[in-house]
Design an enzyme around this catalytic site. Structure first.
Site, short mmCIF file in Angstrom:
data_model
loop_
_atom_site.label_atom_id
_atom_site.label_comp_id
_atom_site.label_asym_id
_atom_site.label_seq_id
_atom_site.Cartn_x
_atom_site.Cartn_y
_atom_site.Cartn_z
NE ARG A 103 -3.44 2.39 2.69
CZ ARG A 103 -3.28 3.28 3.66
NH1 ARG A 103 -2.43 3.06 4.65
NH2 ARG A 103 -3.96 4.41 3.66
CG HIS A 109 -0.99 8.93 3.26
ND1 HIS A 109 -1.20 7.59 3.48
CD2 HIS A 109 -0.61 9.43 4.47
CE1 HIS A 109 -0.93 7.29 4.75
NE2 HIS A 109 -0.57 8.40 5.37
CD GLU A 137 -4.94 7.89 9.56
OE1 GLU A 137 -4.36 8.93 9.90
OE2 GLU A 137 -4.69 6.78 10.05
CG ASN A 185 -5.20 3.60 8.52
OD1 ASN A 185 -5.29 2.59 7.81
ND2 ASN A 185 -4.76 4.76 8.08
CE1 TYR A 242 -0.14 2.79 13.47
CE2 TYR A 242 -2.04 3.95 12.56
CZ TYR A 242 -0.80 3.36 12.39
OH TYR A 242 -0.23 3.31 11.15
CD GLU A 269 -1.68 4.05 7.99
OE1 GLU A 269 -1.41 4.50 9.12
OE2 GLU A 269 -1.85 4.77 6.99
C1 FCB Z 1 -1.39 7.29 10.54
C2 FCB Z 1 -0.93 7.79 9.20
C3 FCB Z 1 0.41 7.27 8.78
C4 FCB Z 1 1.37 7.15 9.93
C5 FCB Z 1 0.74 6.44 11.09
C6 FCB Z 1 1.65 6.25 12.27
O1 FCB Z 1 -2.27 8.20 11.10
O2 FCB Z 1 -1.86 7.45 8.21
O3 FCB Z 1 0.89 8.10 7.76
O4 FCB Z 1 1.85 8.39 10.26
O5 FCB Z 1 -0.40 7.12 11.51
#
Ligand code: FCB
Length: 450
Positions: A81, A125, A170, A296, A298, A350
């Site tokens: 990607r 992006h 995002e 995405n 985290y 992500e």
């Molecule tokens: C996301 C972004 C990516 C990277 C990660 C850690 O928000 O899409 O570009 O910075 O975080």
């Protein structure tokens, strides 16, 4: 630490990949006719980037395409990607196209295909052409049509070869961090502008899907959202109300408009006159059906009205970004989305973590990252077994890279980059992922033979 994940949880055709984005790795900021992006400008603002760095060189990927493609292939991934830099192929954002910029992405896509790797392309992006920002950027409705034209141009060149095209990565981040808090480019600080920007991003997404389909683009089309469970820190009514509102802004603002054709009423009420200006049929366009949804993930978000909740800073439970490690959150999120929306196929586009890596004797023993990734893959497997139609996982990130306002201080790569020599070193996590994917391959072969 040896972490094993049961590959049998995932169907044989589940897509395993790695992810990057243009501004974070390419460098070559002014090469071959490339125009400037809002991130080039933002990096010039004193104090905007933690280590005062910029994207001029980054991982110099633009000049190291072939060896980098070999590295990707060496991992044994199914997919890569990446994003296209709009100002590289259209320096002013509109008008003339830069053929040599496009040639780079042609080489990238062909290089992936010749190595048996599926290209997953993202149009935006975050690196909007600076020339368009000078005319108001995403706050200006004209940018919507410029984006559609840009998408058409990219699809005309590459749409016959890329597996998927994502419109935006995002939109919440671009709108909120870029235009409300000003932490990210273009550094605007206005809630009203931020909400207008989010509306224009969503509108341009829907109109681009329509235009690409009308043009006959064969790639799968969708968007990538940063989503998370948003939970109250305590049972207090104040925390609960705050969590509900933040869920509205982060999750329902995007999911309701894309899948239910309306913005959440509680958020509109809260915004009052800061709500976006809309035209007839905008919401209809935004809700144009998608082929996939990218997510995405985290960490989760914990909301406390008196700001009393904190992740244990520097403790085992958070990454170098200060983000809480909470793999269960991806299961919770996917099940909740499945319950509340009619989802198309989902990709986790992500997931990954920054840690303080040490390169010593040609090795990086990043066992924390391996543990992080393995636990998240397991958590995705649980959602999959509970019936969520998840088709793939893209690890963030292939390489250490420019982590936006954190500069190069935060390392997300499974491949270490020495920024002085541009030497790449596979971290233990890359070797772990490669071994894991070997297991996936074995299983596919067994299945084929059976
Ligand atoms: C996301 C972004 C990516 C990277 C990660 C850690 O928000 O899409 O570009 O910075 O975080």
């Amino acid at each position: 630490m040896k972490r094993l994940v049961n590959t049998f949880t995932f169907p044989a055709d589940f897509v395993w990949g790695v992810a990057t984005s243009a501004f974070q790795i390419e460098g070559a900021a002014a090469a071959d006719g490339k125009g400037q992006s809002i991130w080039d400008d933002f990096c010039k603002i004193p104090g905007a980037i933690a280590d005062h760095s910029n994207g001029d060189i980054a991982c110099d990927h633009y000049h190291r395409l072939e060896p980098d493609l070999d590295l990707i292939a060496s991992l044994g991934v199914d997919a890569y990607r990446f994003s296209v830099s709009w100002p590289r192929i259209c320096p002013q954002g509109t008008g003339s196209w830069n053929e040599s910029g496009m040639a780079f992405y042609e080489k990238l896509v062909d290089g992936l295909l010749s190595r048996g790797i599926q290209p997953y392309l993202t149009l935006n992006h975050w690196d909007l052409p600076a020339a368009l920002q000078a005319k108001g950027g995403w706050a200006n409705r004209d940018t919507v049509q410029h984006f559609v034209d840009y998408g058409l141009q990219v699809a005309k060149h590459l749409g016959d070869r890329v597996t998927s095209i994502t419109t935006h990565n995002e939109p919440w981040v671009m709108a909120t961090l870029g235009h409300q808090t000003g932490e990210f480019a273009p550094g605007v600080k206005s809630r009203k502008v931020a909400m207008q920007v989010s509306h224009h991003l969503l509108l341009s997404h829907g109109l681009t899907l329509q235009a690409l389909r009308a043009q006959g683009t064969r790639s799968q089309l969708g968007i990538v959202l940063n989503l998370a469970p948003v939970v109250p820190a305590t049972d207090s009514p104040a925390d609960q109300a705050l969590a509900r509102l933040k869920d509205g802004k982060l999750v329902r603002w995007y999911m309701d408009s894309l899948f239910k054709q309306h913005y959440p009423q509680d958020v509109l009420d809260f915004l009052g006159s800061d709500a976006p200006v809309m035209q007839d049929n905008d919401l209809q366009a935004i809700a144009t059906p998608m082929d996939f949804l990218g997510i995405n993930y985290y960490s989760r978000k914990v909301e406390s009205a008196d700001n009393s909740w904190q992740v244990q800073d520097g403790g085992l439970d958070c990454t170098d970004m200060g983000w809480e490690i909470y793999p269960e959150g991806i299961t919770e999120l996917l099940l909740r989305l499945q319950r509340d929306y009619r989802l198309p196929p989902v990709y986790v586009t992500e997931n990954g973590a920054a840690f303080k890596d040490v390169l010593f004797n040609g090795k990086v023993h990043d066992s924390q990252r391996i543990d992080f990734i393995a636990r998240h893959i397991e958590a995705i497997g649980i959602a999959l077994q509970a019936g969520v139609d998840i088709r793939g996982f893209m690890l963030w990130s292939l390489l250490d890279n420019f982590e936006w306002a954190s500069g190069y201080e935060k390392r997300f790569g499974i491949i270490h980059v020495d920024y002085k020599s541009q030497q790449r070193t596979l971290k233990d996590s890359a070797l772990w992922y490669r071994d894991y994917l070997l297991g996936v391959r074995d299983r596919r072969n067994q299945k084929r033979r059976a």
